[in-house]
Enzyme design. Structure first.
Site, mmCIF file in Angstrom:
data_model
loop_
_atom_site.group_PDB
_atom_site.id
_atom_site.type_symbol
_atom_site.label_atom_id
_atom_site.label_comp_id
_atom_site.label_asym_id
_atom_site.label_seq_id
_atom_site.Cartn_x
_atom_site.Cartn_y
_atom_site.Cartn_z
ATOM 1 C CE LYS A 125 26.160 167.838 27.662
ATOM 2 N NZ LYS A 125 26.229 169.054 26.842
ATOM 3 C CE LYS A 160 27.264 165.708 31.198
ATOM 4 N NZ LYS A 160 28.328 166.637 31.643
ATOM 5 N NE ARG A 210 35.118 175.548 29.067
ATOM 6 C CZ ARG A 210 34.073 176.066 28.409
ATOM 7 N NH1 ARG A 210 34.230 177.166 27.697
ATOM 8 N NH2 ARG A 210 32.907 175.468 28.450
ATOM 9 N NE ARG A 225 33.109 176.852 33.884
ATOM 10 C CZ ARG A 225 32.658 176.272 32.757
ATOM 11 N NH1 ARG A 225 32.129 177.013 31.819
ATOM 12 N NH2 ARG A 225 32.792 174.980 32.563
ATOM 13 N NE ARG A 233 21.143 174.002 36.018
ATOM 14 C CZ ARG A 233 20.162 174.613 35.369
ATOM 15 N NH1 ARG A 233 19.944 174.327 34.096
ATOM 16 N NH2 ARG A 233 19.398 175.497 35.988
ATOM 17 C CG ASP A 273 33.647 172.445 30.559
ATOM 18 O OD1 ASP A 273 34.404 173.424 30.397
ATOM 19 O OD2 ASP A 273 32.482 172.405 30.120
ATOM 20 C CD GLU A 281 29.718 169.369 28.716
ATOM 21 O OE1 GLU A 281 29.892 170.285 27.870
ATOM 22 O OE2 GLU A 281 28.667 169.252 29.363
ATOM 23 C CG ASN A 283 32.702 172.971 26.050
ATOM 24 O OD1 ASN A 283 31.512 173.022 25.832
ATOM 25 N ND2 ASN A 283 33.200 172.536 27.201
#
Length: 318
Positions: A125, A160, A210, A225, A233, A273, A281, A283
């Site tokens: 994050k 978050k 993603r 997503r 979410r 993301d 984000e 990852n």
């Protein structure tokens, strides 16, 4: 090549969607040999090199008994041409310690992907802080008053925890501010823990994309997503629907800007993301979505990854 995958237990794999399995399958198709272990199987003792208790495996092609394994053995990590750290989050203390053991293995001469130091230096994050030109309004704080001011400015916000995964612990607070105080206390533990707060991006209805970066280059397709029902979410673990799409112009811009930077730091594979035009984000621990993209588009992401892995391992040997 001889490959060692450091991953979650094999019995936990859902091979129809597991990215690590897709990597293994493509590697074996090319004639590479496979071994696996878990982070707790790493060992170091003064005077020696980092070792692990490993299983040498062969994929069978069967959906149920999907691998055959030889008896467990002890192996020095330098025995392998590449060591792939594919343990899923959370990035807890034990994961942190594993990166130090893997960094010692690098000093022994092992080739580890993604690079252990890079895993530590890019919390998923907080890594976005380096790229403010690509992110939306974002606040990181422990202070409840800071969060209240951010909400007063942006009206509709997402809160978050910094160590969450799969959409865990994500809250949305709208203009009415309902439960903002209670949510803040839950996440910041009365000021003891930092929280990330971001302006809500309504483009989430079109998916949390993603974007995969392999060898510093964007994969041409992303996996959006998409939240289902009243859920905010999009994470697949939270019930989101995965829809593969070609990258947008903005996705390409982001990927081509971040890819070379992350690769230079030892991140052979990263998952960025993106909601709308904004990075949310980065990852780096065990990015996924290889199989979903392949199943829907025919783009063989695992093929691209093993190509990059072979090139990177060869470059280390020079």
């Amino acid at each position: 090549m001889k490959l060692l995958f450091i991953a979650d237990p094999l019995h936990s794999f859902r091979i129809y969607k597991d990215t690590t399995f897709a990597m293994m399958r493509e590697a074996q198709r090319r004639g590479h040999t496979l071994a696996v272990c878990e982070p707790q199987h790493l060992t170091w003792q003064r005077g020696g090199k980092v070792t692990a208790r490993v299983l040498d495996i062969r994929l069978t092609g069967d959906a149920e008994a999907w691998y055959e394994a030889h008896p467990e053995r002890s192996a020095v990590l330098t025995e392998f041409d590449a060591v792939l750290m594919r343990k899923d989050p959370p990035f807890d203390s034990e994961y942190f310690y594993a990166t130090h053991l893997l960094e010692q293995a690098e000093r022994d001469g092992a080739r580890v992907f993604n690079k252990p130091r890079a895993l530590r230096d890019h919390p998923e994050k907080l890594a976005i802080m380096e790229f403010p030109q690509f992110i939306g309004p974002t606040l990181v704080t422990r202070e409840a008053a800071d969060i209240q001011r951010f909400h007063a400015e942006h009206k509709d916000i997402i809160l978050k925890p910094l160590d969450g995964m799969g959409g865990m612990g994500i809250f949305r607070v709208g203009p009415d501010g309902l439960n903002l105080g209670s949510i803040t206390e839950t996440l910041n533990r009365h000021g003891e823990q930092s929280v990330m707060v971001q302006k809500f991006l309504p483009e989430i209805v079109d998916g949390d994309k993603r974007v995969l970066l392999i060898g510093g280059k964007p994969v041409p397709f992303c996996l959006a997503r998409i939240p289902q029902g009243s859920e905010v979410r999009g994470n697949l673990a939270a019930g989101g629907k995965g829809v593969a799409r070609p990258l947008s112009a903005r996705d390409w811009e982001i990927g081509e800007a971040l890819g070379p930077i992350l690769l230079a730091r030892g991140l052979l594979l990263a998952g960025v993301d993106v909601i709308g035009d904004c990075v949310t984000e980065i990852n780096v621990t065990s990015p996924t979505c290889f199989q979903e993209i392949f199943d829907q588009t025919g783009c063989n992401v695992a093929f691209l990854f093993v190509d990059a892995l072979e090139a990177a391992a060869a470059a280390h040997q020079r």
